[in-house]
Design an enzyme around this catalytic site. Sequence first.
Site: not given
Ligand code: FRU
Length: 460
Positions: A23-25, A41, A85, A144-145, A201
């Site tokens: 898991l991330n964001d 994520q 994200s 992105r994001d 980001e």
């Molecule tokens: C931040 C990031 C975002 C990107 C996502 C990819 O942690 O690098 O910029 O959208 O994670 O998983």
Amino acid sequence: MEQNNKMEQYELAYHIRPPHGLLNDPNGLVHYKGVYHVFYQWNQTDTTHQSKSWGHMTTKDFIRWETYQPALKPIDWYDKDGCYSGSAVVFEEKLYLFYTGNVRGEDGERKSYQCLAISEDGIHFEKKGPVLEHPIKGYTAHVRDPKVWQGIDGNWWMILGAQKEETLTGDALMYQSTNLIDWTLTGSLLDEPLSLGYMWECPDILKFTDKDVFSFSPQGLKAAGEKYNNIYQSGYFTGKLHDGKFVKDDQPFKELDHGFEFYAPQTFNDHAGRTILYGWVGVMEPEVEAAVPTRKNGWLHALSIPREVKYENGKLIQYPIAETTHLREPNPVVSKSIQDESIMLTSLQQDILIEWSSAATDFVIHLRNEIEIHYRAVNKKITVIRTNWLTNNKEERTTFLTNDLIELRLLIESSMVEMFLNKGEEVFTLRYFTNETSHSFNFKYLNKKVEKTITGYTLR
Ligand code: FRU
């Protein structure tokens, strides 16, 4: 979240973690048709940063959660290497998800598409493909994001993290739309150029009565004393947003969290008018991530507890949302005294509150013979020490409070701590992995002893 009957050694009971994989964001945070949606994520198949989907959970009360199939999967030409994200908004009773489609060419060349998916029930999402797909003049493919919100005039805004081509420095781009489909670039968020890292980001705009806040996660800041000691940071500027331009006030960039693991936060406003923030309790540092012991159990990382964010006295304060108190079992252990305390925690899911009726004096807390928290009243210095699980070395993070310390709250899990000082004036988030079986919590004054009340709640 419901607790498993058989707890893994480093299990998290009330923080969101992936069922498996990485898991991330936090993504797409939204309150829609009476339900809170939290997306994240998610690499479902492995504990590496590949092939990101959007994991999906919902709740009405932040205590009981439903888990759904991933809302977005990286299976289309415009997102084949990751549904990166993004954010969510509600328009004409439909849920709109905006995200970045990450695409790598055969030569490794990156392409970023800002994409849309729409849902009418909050469970099934129909991808609509890219709404922005052309390279942007003067910017690299690191764009992105998308974070989208509605302005008071009814128009929609999108902010994107970006990188300038000429200087290879971070920036944020603003777009405007009347229908969420057709977007027009209005330019860079900031008129005065800022040299703050090589990529920004997860940009976000928070709106308060007299202040606006531009929050983002810059990559590439050099450590400077107590600041910027993690590989990447998350922080904010305060100021005013008008017509797509953010004018900073005289305050410097401030970090949102002073712990070891905290990145890529996102906020949303709920129907009760609260600004709620989730962060990723992790930072992208492959060697350190590879050594996290939960990988043996097939999962990695977690989200923070949801925090209510307010703007007070020139800065953001963050405190666990009120619903968090419903995790508390009845009959807390309460001790009011001027003495040092040595407590055996009955479980490793605890909410510990220390309150002083006047300013705290110097102390040290030892948690499970692993985490140390030091406070020095003379300069209101707070330091957290833990063992780095990759190098086995002790490492520390420090910040200084503005006000005398009168409240310290610790949300403890078997492998995570979130510490809130003075009801959220400063925050430290960290993971820890110890083989220590002790559940000890020791509080020791270092010179003058003053009365304090320690209340320990077991959390479910
Ligand atoms: C931040 C990031 C975002 C990107 C996502 C990819 O942690 O690098 O910029 O959208 O994670 O998983």
